[in-house]
Design an enzyme around this catalytic site. Structure first.
Site, mmCIF file in Angstrom:
data_model
loop_
_atom_site.group_PDB
_atom_site.id
_atom_site.type_symbol
_atom_site.label_atom_id
_atom_site.label_comp_id
_atom_site.label_asym_id
_atom_site.label_seq_id
_atom_site.Cartn_x
_atom_site.Cartn_y
_atom_site.Cartn_z
ATOM 1 N N HIS A 100 12.077 9.698 0.340
ATOM 2 C CA HIS A 100 12.395 10.977 0.983
ATOM 3 C C HIS A 100 13.704 10.902 1.752
ATOM 4 O O HIS A 100 14.536 11.793 1.669
ATOM 5 C CB HIS A 100 11.253 11.407 1.907
ATOM 6 C CG HIS A 100 10.151 12.113 1.186
ATOM 7 N ND1 HIS A 100 9.205 11.446 0.450
ATOM 8 C CD2 HIS A 100 9.867 13.437 1.032
ATOM 9 C CE1 HIS A 100 8.380 12.329 -0.102
ATOM 10 N NE2 HIS A 100 8.756 13.537 0.238
ATOM 11 N N LYS A 133 -2.031 13.229 2.107
ATOM 12 C CA LYS A 133 -3.184 13.447 2.973
ATOM 13 C C LYS A 133 -2.728 13.969 4.325
ATOM 14 O O LYS A 133 -1.590 13.742 4.742
ATOM 15 C CB LYS A 133 -4.003 12.159 3.153
ATOM 16 C CG LYS A 133 -3.331 11.106 4.021
ATOM 17 C CD LYS A 133 -4.289 9.978 4.335
ATOM 18 C CE LYS A 133 -3.596 8.798 5.014
ATOM 19 N NZ LYS A 133 -3.530 8.895 6.461
HETATM 20 S S1 SF4 Z 1 -7.954 4.936 5.310
HETATM 21 FE FE1 SF4 Z 1 -6.916 3.910 6.990
HETATM 22 S S2 SF4 Z 1 -5.639 2.398 6.032
HETATM 23 FE FE2 SF4 Z 1 -6.205 3.851 4.456
HETATM 24 S S3 SF4 Z 1 -4.581 5.390 4.412
HETATM 25 FE FE3 SF4 Z 1 -6.135 6.099 5.826
HETATM 26 S S4 SF4 Z 1 -5.428 5.369 7.849
HETATM 27 FE FE4 SF4 Z 1 -4.350 4.206 6.290
#
Ligand code: SF4
Lengths: 199, 292
Positions: free
Chosen positions: A38, A102
């Protein structure tokens, strides 16, 4: 709830037809891009591949070399918000069909999604093995000089489950959850904690 | 202790940390799964998380592709075995990185280069605690996304109307959960340190994450605060991955440290659901004698 099959690259019509709350199964070619890519693209670097209509995936995978090919071990999403300063510009320049990651993104990205007809797809953070099952192969890798997690991996996926959480109509599930929780938080801050139990 | 024995023990410990979700966390996720509404995004998400963890364990794959920052705490008599254990940790980390059990997670901030093997300046982070007893090694792999939403408050905090008391502490913790939303991969587990200084606060808060979810706080008042915060945080409606729902936290673990009269820090170490922690006892040869 409706479960729709979509394939990447997405047509502009498909991208525009997706709404917050839609569950989709993604197939086709997707491209990983996280912090370094990015920053590189935002500061004038050229994308080594055509991104129009493709799904740009915020992900730093674990990949190992096996003989002459690459094998993806784990490839869940990383926090998208870190790319907020760059994403809107990138969407306007490269016209991806969807951004996938996410945690959701902010107002600038939401605005660009609306203008350019793009959506944000959410994957479950940490569900790396689950997601890896939908990844069929590594087709290409670019910008490997940024380090393995930060390179641009072109992945072939099939039936990868995702949720539309921001759409081209200006809706954001993340913004909704945040504003509702803020109201509740304000109430909670008013009720003091009593160190003594009732006994 | 024997070098080769130690290496295989440490490899075993770190591999298990990366690929097997602790039992208590799995149980808490399963319980939350039953409590979420049918056909909700929250229930779907928890289902995916549980399935993914099972799949990681069966196929010896990392629970999450972000295999985190590595923290190791060695407790042992202060003799030469500590150096051997430290070397074995470095060696094990390099091997496991080559095998795809750990991701290449160490970047030199000056050159921008990834060291490629998960070792570097102060990496992995190893702490030594001298004790008069059997040697134990505890390892935690903590994800970057959740570390990024960890935070520290200095009381009083006028924006939260949080004073220098346990109610002020409560307000800080709730604010941290609110600010994290889904960005730390909720449902989260909080390690909290009340007091200490800026440095010890972060370390002690992180160490609280070694506690099992079902343990009991030796300090009754802090135990009650844990319960209250847990209940209130779960009423915020943030839910798994911040997509709404009842399960925002799986646990809250609060510890304390003496503070300077002028300072009152509240440090919140936020861990994602994928908290990867493990402890084992080593015998005099360096073999694993017991998983703790
Ligand atoms: S589950 Fe925990 S380690 Fe995995 S992406 Fe999410 S914050 Fe990061």
């Amino acid at each position: 709830m409706a479960l729709r099959q979509i394939s990447s690259p997405l047509s502009p019509e498909t991208a525009r037809s997706l709404k917050t709350g839609d569950r989709v199964l993604v197939s086709g070619r997707i491209v990983t891009a996280r912090d370094q890519v990015h920053k590189y693209l935002a500061s004038g670097g050229k994308s080594p591949i055509d991104l129009s209509g493709t799904i740009l995936y915020h992900c730093g995978p674990v990949v190992i070399r096996e003989d002459s090919s690459w094998r993806v071990i784990a490839a869940g999403p990383t926090t998208s918000m870190r790319e907020e300063p760059y994403e809107a510009g990138l969407i306007r320049t490269y016209h991806p069909g969807a951004i996938m990651g996410k945690g959701g993104m902010g107002q600038n990205t939401l605005k660009a999604l609306k203008e350019e007809g793009c959506v944000y797809l959410h994957l479950t953070g940490g569900a790396a093995s689950y997601i890896a099952r939908s990844i069929e192969s590594v087709e290409e890798v670019h910008l490997l000089e940024f380090g393995q997690p930060e390179a641009m991996w072109v992945l072939k996926v099939s039936n990868l489950p995702a949720l539309v959480t921001m759409d081209s109509f200006g809706n954001s599930l993340h913004a909704d959850v945040e504003s509702n929780s803020l109201q509740i938080l304000k109430e909670l801050l008013k009720t003091p904690f009593h160190r003594k139990s009732h006994s | 202790m024997e070098k080769s024995v130690l290496l295989s023990s440490l490899q075993n410990i770190i591999e298990k940390a990366s690929t097997v979700l602790p039992e208590d966390i799995r149980r808490a996720l399963e319980k939350s799964f039953t409590e979420e509404r049918e056909a909700s995004v929250a229930k779907d998400t928890l289902g995916m998380i549980i399935e993914s963890a099972v799949c990681s364990k069966e196929s010896t794959r990392p629970i999450c592709q972000d295999t985190g920052s590595i923290l190791a705490i060695i407790k042992s008599r202060p003799d030469e075995s500590i150096i051997l254990i430290e070397e074995a940790i470095h060696e094990a980390v390099k091997i496991l990185t080559r095998n795809g059990i750990l991701r290449q997670n160490c970047v030199d901030p000056v050159t921008g280069q990834n060291t490629g093997d998960n070792t570097g300046k102060h990496v992995p982070q190893i702490h030594f605690v001298p004790i008069d007893g059997p040697t134990t090694v505890s390892v935690m792999l903590k994800g970057g996304g959740s570390e990024n939403v960890s935070t520290q408050y200095s009381l009083p905090d006028s924006s939260l109307e949080a004073g220098r008391d346990l109610d002020g502490v409560r307000k800080c913790i709730l604010d941290a959960v609110f600010k994290a939303q889904g960005k730390g991969c909720s449902p989260g587990i909080l390690g909290v340190c009340v007091g200490g200084d800026r440095a010890s606060g972060y370390l002690l808060a992180k160490e609280m994450l070694f506690r099992r979810l079902d343990d009991e706080n030796p300090c009754k008042i802090l135990g009650k605060l844990e319960e209250t915060v847990m209940e209130q945080a779960n009423s915020l409606g943030i839910g798994p991955m911040g997509l709404g729902g009842r399960t925002t936290l799986l646990g809250v673990k609060i510890g304390n440290a003496g503070r300077h009269p002028a300072s009152f820090f509240v440090t919140v170490s936020y861990s994602c659901w994928a908290v990867r922690r493990i402890s084992a006892e080593l015998d005099s040869e360096g073999r694993i004698s017991e998983w703790l």
